[in-house]
Structure formats: structure tokens, C-alpha cells
Design an enzyme around this catalytic site. Sequence first.
Site, PDB file in Angstrom:
ATOM      1  NE  ARG A   1      -2.939  -1.339   3.346  1.00 32.88           N
ATOM      2  CZ  ARG A   1      -3.318  -2.662   3.059  1.00 32.88           C
ATOM      3  NH1 ARG A   1      -4.133  -2.870   2.375  1.00 32.88           N
ATOM      4  NH2 ARG A   1      -3.470  -3.093   5.037  1.00 32.88           N
TER       5      ARG A   1
ATOM      6  CG  ASP B   1     -15.461  -5.162  -2.734  1.00 35.04           C
ATOM      7  OD1 ASP B   1     -13.815  -5.763  -2.260  1.00 35.04           O
ATOM      8  OD2 ASP B   1     -16.309  -6.944  -2.130  1.00 35.04           O
ATOM      9  CB  SER B   2     -18.498  -8.724  -4.874  1.00 35.67           C
ATOM     10  OG  SER B   2     -17.429  -9.284  -4.770  1.00 35.67           O
TER      11      SER B   2
ATOM     12  CB  ALA C   1     -13.830  -7.131  -9.863  1.00 36.51           C
TER      13      ALA C   1
ATOM     14  CG  ASP D   1      -5.452  -7.087  -2.887  1.00 35.05           C
ATOM     15  OD1 ASP D   1      -4.639  -8.431  -2.922  1.00 35.05           O
ATOM     16  OD2 ASP D   1      -4.946  -6.727  -2.294  1.00 35.05           O
TER      17      ASP D   1
ATOM     18  CB  CYS E   1      -3.229 -13.451  -2.749  1.00 34.15           C
ATOM     19  SG  CYS E   1      -4.796 -13.156  -2.976  1.00 34.15           S
TER      20      CYS E   1
END
Length: 395
Positions: free
Chosen positions: A211, A249-250, A279, A299, A339
Site C-alpha cells: 500500500r 467490490d462485490s 469486477a 487485488d 495471492c
Amino acid sequence: MKRILLKPGREKSVLNRHPWVFSGAIGRLEGPPQPGEVVAVADHAGQPLALADYNPRSQITLRILTFDPSEGIEATFWRGRLEASLRRREALPDAAEHSAERLVYAESDGLPGLIVDRYGDFLVLQALTLGMDRRKALLAELLRELLRPRGIYERSDVDVRAQEGLPEATGLLWGEPPPERVEIDECGLRFWVDLYRGHKTGFYLDQRVNRRRVAPYCAGREVLNAFSYTGAFAAYALRHGARRVVNLDSSAEALRAAAEHIALNGLPAEAVESVEGDAFRVLRAWRDEGRAFDLIILDPPKFAFSRAQLMAATRGYKDINLLAMKLLRPGGILCTFSCSGLVSEDLFQKILFGASLDAGREVRILERLTQAPDHPVSLAFPEGAYLKGFICRVE
Ligand code: SAH
């Protein structure tokens, strides 16, 4: 202590100090040991190698606790391992700049199956294996002595426990129950963390350094923060002078928290737009409408949980990055992460290359990013590395 002999030749990974022994390497069981017991591990000839947590329900049948078979596995052992983990965190150069951090990162800290995160005065513990699950009261007691927290809360609500034959477990282990939201400080920014329901143990601590690295690129730019969660990247972006930030975001709940974090930090609410949706769909629609951004952060959650999912995950990463490249203005910046531990940095770079060819955009890597140093990677356990990212310039 009961003993497990490995099959001939299968001691090699143990000699290399890798903490996992798979079921296929197990030769003879003496006793036999019960699931959850600490056992002595020896090679096929009986030469002692290590002490380990034993769980025949798991593919990873042995998790090595020490490579010194003469060590005793009692309270002083665990205290020593915890103290060593804490010392590693205290020695980090940015240790004083945040009030939330990962204190214990499992195998990477010589504590297989144990995660401990600190959020201000509260600790969150995750026990991922049967061995750690059984000793969590002892671990909580030691953490209480070492750190004097106000409370220790368990968040063992993770799927991987099923592979150990364990149900999910949550609840107070010691002390005061944490408040509905715990305020943390990260690099001078404040965030509210829900230790009961937040993702992981509450916050994406692994992205802290990233970040900070992404923030300066945001100055004067119109930023899309896709997969925003509670908007941590957005707060950094605005503090560093982003002109506008769109959080996508969902989860409506995550977006609400993101908006609260803007206010909590005295950042301009009028510069933030919240978009709830998938997204993949939203980016495709924006591409069709010709919408554009100067900087895009991607991300996404983990796409690959097993080798069988790797192909689909690769497609997912390619799609979303291809869309982002198309949405960037010339000279725009793409900050993109994966990730998924199964997607190596090398593979991720190749996926981005494929996306750039299809997008018809020339892309250069400016910076390579990884998980924060309180999520260290032991050279003996490369599986501990999972987060990778690139800051790219897209022409
Ligand atoms: N960047 C965040 C962490 C992102 S976690 C931080 O620094 O805190 C991934 C987020 O993606 C979660 O908030 C989840 O709700 C969201 N998500 C998962 N699938 C999604 C999808 N298909 N579209 C949009 N958001 C999604």
C-alpha cells in the site's frame, strides 16, 4: 514418545529442514501414535531426525516442530518459539509505524499451523492443524504472559481445517471480548477492523508495505481500486493526492467500511465513488463504454486453491488484467497482485505478458512487490511465499 519411521530415502526433505512429511513417506508406526500426538521421527534405519505433530487424517501427516530430537516439547519450547517470532517482528524497520501486524506466521516461524495477528491490544489466533488446535489454551496462556493483551480471540474459521478433520472454531480464548471494531493505525492512517467477521483475521496485513509503495504513484491520478475490500489502498491513494478513487467490490458491507475509513481519516468523501459488483463484469462494461483511469489496483481474492484450479485461475488473472490494461490511459499505472501460492511470480509475469499482447499495450515492470516482512519466507519452506505483485507502466 512414540516413533514413526520413514520409508527408505524419504528422510531427504527432513534433512533439508522442510517441515512437512506427506503420507506417502510414512513407513512404520510404532505404538501406534494417536492423531494429535507429538511423535519422534526417524529414518528407515531408526536414526532420529525430528519431533513432529502427527495427524493421519491429513495428507501432511507430520509437521515438524524441531529438527533436534533431543528437545522437549513442553511450555518452555513453545515460549521460546513465540519469543523468537516476536523478536523478529520487533527488529523490523517499520515496527513502530503500525499497531497491527502478523506476530506468528506458522511454518515460516517454526510454528507449523499457527497464526497470531495483533490488532492494537487484541490478539487473533488461528490454529490450522490438529496439533495446534489441541494446545491452543497453552499458547493463549503464553501469549498472555509475553504480550499482556486485553483479549485473545480465535478465528479458526478456515476451510483448510477440514483437511485436518477439524471443524471451524471461533470464540474468546482469553480476556476481554474485542469491541465490534478495533481501531488500528497503519502508517499514520486509521482503520476499523472487525475481528469477528473480517476477512482472514480481520485485515489484509500482508499488503501493508505494498500500500505504501503504490501510494506515491496515485498523486494527481484518477484511481480504480478494484477488489477494494475496506478501502485500505484508497485511503493511502487519497492521502497521497489522488484526484479521485473508485472503490469496486462485490461486498456492500466492505464498501460501507471503505467509505467510513475515508471519513475516519479526514479524507475528501466527494473524491470517492463506491461501485458494488463483480469486477469482471463491471470492467468489461466500462471497457465497452470507453471509460478510462490513470491508475488501476487489482487485488483479487485467491483464485487457485489446488493444482486442478490452476488453469482456470490463470484465465481469471489474464482476463482481469487484460481488461485493466484496456481501461488505462496511455502512460497509466497498473498495480496488480496475485495471492495464489500456486501461481509463481514467474507464471504471473507470463500471464501479464499474454494479457499485454492481447490488449495491444506495451507494458513495463517498474516495481516487484511481495508480502510484508512480518510474513517472512523461510528458505527451507518456500511454500510460505504466496503474495506477488507488479507496479507496471502501460503505454
Ligand atoms: N485490497 C484489499 C484486499 C482485497 S481482498 C485490502 O488491501 O484490504 C479481495 C476482495 O475482493 C474482497 O473484499 C472481496 O469481497 C472482493 N471480491 C471477491 N470477488 C470479487 C469479484 N468477483 N468482484 C469484485 N470483488 C470481489
